[in-house]
Design a protein around this motif. Structure first.
Motif, PDB file in Angstrom:
ATOM      1  N   PRO A   1       0.814  -1.223   0.000  1.00 20.79           N
ATOM      2  CA  PRO A   1       0.000   0.000   0.000  1.00 20.79           C
ATOM      3  C   PRO A   1       0.845   1.270   0.000  1.00 20.79           C
ATOM      4  CG  PRO A   1      -0.939  -1.603   1.506  1.00 20.79           C
ATOM      5  CD  PRO A   1       0.392  -2.148   1.085  1.00 20.79           C
ATOM      6  N   GLU A   2       1.972   1.271   0.716  1.00 20.87           N
ATOM      7  CA  GLU A   2       2.837   2.458   0.733  1.00 20.87           C
ATOM      8  C   GLU A   2       3.448   2.701  -0.643  1.00 20.87           C
ATOM      9  OE1 GLU A   2       4.325   2.564   5.377  1.00 20.87           O
ATOM     10  OE2 GLU A   2       5.334   1.234   3.967  1.00 20.87           O
ATOM     11  N   LEU A   3       3.909   1.632  -1.292  1.00 15.05           N
ATOM     12  CA  LEU A   3       4.459   1.781  -2.639  1.00 15.05           C
ATOM     13  C   LEU A   3       3.389   2.303  -3.594  1.00 15.05           C
ATOM     14  CD1 LEU A   3       6.531  -1.522  -2.890  1.00 15.05           C
ATOM     15  CD2 LEU A   3       7.454   0.788  -2.710  1.00 15.05           C
ATOM     16  N   ALA A   4       2.172   1.782  -3.439  1.00 17.60           N
ATOM     17  CA  ALA A   4       1.078   2.206  -4.321  1.00 17.60           C
ATOM     18  C   ALA A   4       0.808   3.700  -4.188  1.00 17.60           C
ATOM     19  CB  ALA A   4      -0.183   1.401  -4.020  1.00 17.60           C
ATOM     20  N   THR A   5       0.826   4.220  -2.962  1.00 21.00           N
ATOM     21  CA  THR A   5       0.552   5.651  -2.780  1.00 21.00           C
ATOM     22  C   THR A   5       1.667   6.511  -3.355  1.00 21.00           C
ATOM     23  OG1 THR A   5       1.559   5.765  -0.563  1.00 21.00           O
ATOM     24  CG2 THR A   5      -0.798   5.233  -0.690  1.00 21.00           C
ATOM     25  N   MET A   6       2.896   6.020  -3.343  1.00 27.34           N
ATOM     26  CA  MET A   6       4.014   6.820  -3.825  1.00 27.34           C
ATOM     27  C   MET A   6       4.018   6.954  -5.341  1.00 27.34           C
ATOM     28  SD  MET A   6       7.160   5.793  -1.285  1.00 27.34           S
ATOM     29  CE  MET A   6       8.183   7.214  -1.629  1.00 27.34           C
ATOM     30  N   ILE A   7       3.400   6.003  -6.047  1.00 26.72           N
ATOM     31  CA  ILE A   7       3.371   6.104  -7.514  1.00 26.72           C
ATOM     32  C   ILE A   7       1.940   6.215  -8.034  1.00 26.72           C
ATOM     33  CG2 ILE A   7       5.603   5.035  -7.911  1.00 26.72           C
ATOM     34  CD1 ILE A   7       4.224   2.398  -8.446  1.00 26.72           C
TER      35      ILE A   7
ATOM     36  N   ALA B   1      -3.392   1.782  -7.826  1.00 27.39           N
ATOM     37  CA  ALA B   1      -4.150   0.944  -6.899  1.00 27.39           C
ATOM     38  C   ALA B   1      -3.268  -0.174  -6.365  1.00 27.39           C
ATOM     39  CB  ALA B   1      -5.363   0.346  -7.614  1.00 27.39           C
ATOM     40  N   GLN B   2      -3.638  -0.697  -5.185  1.00 26.04           N
ATOM     41  CA  GLN B   2      -2.831  -1.760  -4.588  1.00 26.04           C
ATOM     42  C   GLN B   2      -2.781  -2.987  -5.499  1.00 26.04           C
ATOM     43  OE1 GLN B   2      -3.748  -2.612  -0.515  1.00 26.04           O
ATOM     44  NE2 GLN B   2      -2.501  -4.467  -0.450  1.00 26.04           N
ATOM     45  N   ALA B   3      -3.903  -3.301  -6.157  1.00 22.71           N
ATOM     46  CA  ALA B   3      -3.910  -4.453  -7.073  1.00 22.71           C
ATOM     47  C   ALA B   3      -2.940  -4.234  -8.223  1.00 22.71           C
ATOM     48  CB  ALA B   3      -5.319  -4.687  -7.611  1.00 22.71           C
ATOM     49  N   THR B   4      -2.807  -2.987  -8.670  1.00 21.88           N
ATOM     50  CA  THR B   4      -1.895  -2.677  -9.769  1.00 21.88           C
ATOM     51  C   THR B   4      -0.452  -2.775  -9.322  1.00 21.88           C
ATOM     52  OG1 THR B   4      -3.569  -1.184 -10.684  1.00 21.88           O
ATOM     53  CG2 THR B   4      -1.346  -0.981 -11.550  1.00 21.88           C
ATOM     54  N   VAL B   5      -0.155  -2.336  -8.104  1.00 29.19           N
ATOM     55  CA  VAL B   5       1.224  -2.443  -7.628  1.00 29.19           C
ATOM     56  C   VAL B   5       1.599  -3.913  -7.441  1.00 29.19           C
ATOM     57  CG1 VAL B   5       1.055  -2.387  -5.078  1.00 29.19           C
ATOM     58  CG2 VAL B   5       2.903  -1.205  -6.214  1.00 29.19           C
ATOM     59  N   GLN B   6       0.645  -4.761  -7.070  1.00 30.00           N
ATOM     60  CA  GLN B   6       0.924  -6.196  -6.984  1.00 30.00           C
ATOM     61  C   GLN B   6       1.329  -6.748  -8.341  1.00 30.00           C
ATOM     62  OE1 GLN B   6      -2.707  -7.772  -5.347  1.00 30.00           O
ATOM     63  NE2 GLN B   6      -2.201  -7.203  -3.245  1.00 30.00           N
ATOM     64  N   LYS B   7       0.630  -6.330  -9.389  1.00 33.15           N
ATOM     65  CA  LYS B   7       0.964  -6.781 -10.743  1.00 33.15           C
ATOM     66  C   LYS B   7       2.324  -6.245 -11.168  1.00 33.15           C
ATOM     67  CE  LYS B   7      -3.854  -7.135 -12.263  1.00 33.15           C
ATOM     68  NZ  LYS B   7      -4.906  -6.594 -13.178  1.00 33.15           N
ATOM     69  N   ALA B   8       2.623  -4.995 -10.792  1.00 29.46           N
ATOM     70  CA  ALA B   8       3.922  -4.413 -11.132  1.00 29.46           C
ATOM     71  C   ALA B   8       5.049  -5.173 -10.442  1.00 29.46           C
ATOM     72  CB  ALA B   8       3.948  -2.938 -10.737  1.00 29.46           C
ATOM     73  N   ILE B   9       4.847  -5.537  -9.186  1.00 29.09           N
ATOM     74  CA  ILE B   9       5.853  -6.315  -8.457  1.00 29.09           C
ATOM     75  C   ILE B   9       6.041  -7.672  -9.117  1.00 29.09           C
ATOM     76  CG2 ILE B   9       6.270  -7.542  -6.287  1.00 29.09           C
ATOM     77  CD1 ILE B   9       5.046  -5.107  -4.852  1.00 29.09           C
TER      78      ILE B   9
END
Length: 228
Positions: free
Chosen positions: A176-182, A185-193
């Motif tokens: 969630p912290e990474l998601a807010t910095m860029i 959405a949290q689901a999108t940051v999971q896919k990016a990871i």
């Protein structure tokens, strides 16, 4: 101590940096302890001497991570110099040693050292550029490239060597912290990871991130906008 030249203390002559540290009252913060709280009207500032802190703000009841500050950096300087309420909360990531400076002492120090006053302005400008860069990334880069660009910057600030030539991010960061910095959405940051893992660039654990291939991550981060 050898301060990162990108930090406030690192930009000062050694004797000037020692003078400023000598003016401060040093104290320690345990992991998770609030160093400065958003909305407070106190007028001191903190000089981070060791450890890292997170800077967050509350937007509509949701905490947003604005950035990370490293040893050698100032926090709370805007509130101290303007008297305005704190515009963010600063929290210790791990144990933090800090030096407390009151407004009058810091202003007197800046009058004695005009070069230090210029560095305060430069630091604030750098923070603004960092925020603007994140907004630009949002407009032109896919999520996994935005995440790569963020991780490269954080690794330069607080990375430490990991086995096999990797770099471990020295601050615990949640999805969630990474998601807010860029701004995704949290689901999108999971896919990016997952995409960075698939490329062999990133390893993750509980609140732990390790860049496995720093050169490869930098190459991805420097792609032209729109490149897959």
């Amino acid at each position: 101590m050898n301060w990162n030249p990108r930090t406030f203390l690192g930009g000062l002559p050694e004797a000037t940096a020692k003078e400023l540290i000598g003016l401060s009252v040093q104290r320690q913060f345990a992991p998770g302890r609030v160093v400065l709280r958003e909305g407070d009207r106190d007028t001191h500032l903190e000089l981070i001497l060791s450890g890292f802190v997170k800077v967050t703000t509350s937007v509509d009841g949701f905490e947003t991570l604005l950035g990370i500050r490293a040893p050698g950096e100032l926090v709370g300087e805007v509130g101290a110099l303007t008297g305005a309420p704190r515009n963010a909360t600063v929290t210790a990531c791990g144990r933090v040693d800090a030096g407390v400076l009151n407004r009058a002492e810091f202003e007197a120090f800046l009058r004695r050292h005009p070069g230090a006053a210029a560095l305060v302005t430069t630091s604030l400008a750098d923070q603004l550029r960092w925020a603007n860069r994140r907004r630009t990334d949002f407009a032109v880069y896919p999520a996994h490239v935005r995440l790569a660009r963020l991780l490269v910057e954080i690794a330069e600030l607080c990375g430490r060597p990991a086995p096999g030539g990797g770099v471990e991010i020295g601050v615990p960061l949640s999805q969630p912290e990474l998601a807010t910095m860029i701004a995704i959405a949290q689901a999108t940051v999971q896919k990016a990871i997952q995409e960075l893992r698939r490329r062999g660039l990133l390893s993750t654990g509980y609140r732990r991130l390790t860049i496995l291939d720093p050169a490869g991550m930098r190459t991805l981060a420097e792609l032209d906008p729109g490149t897959p």
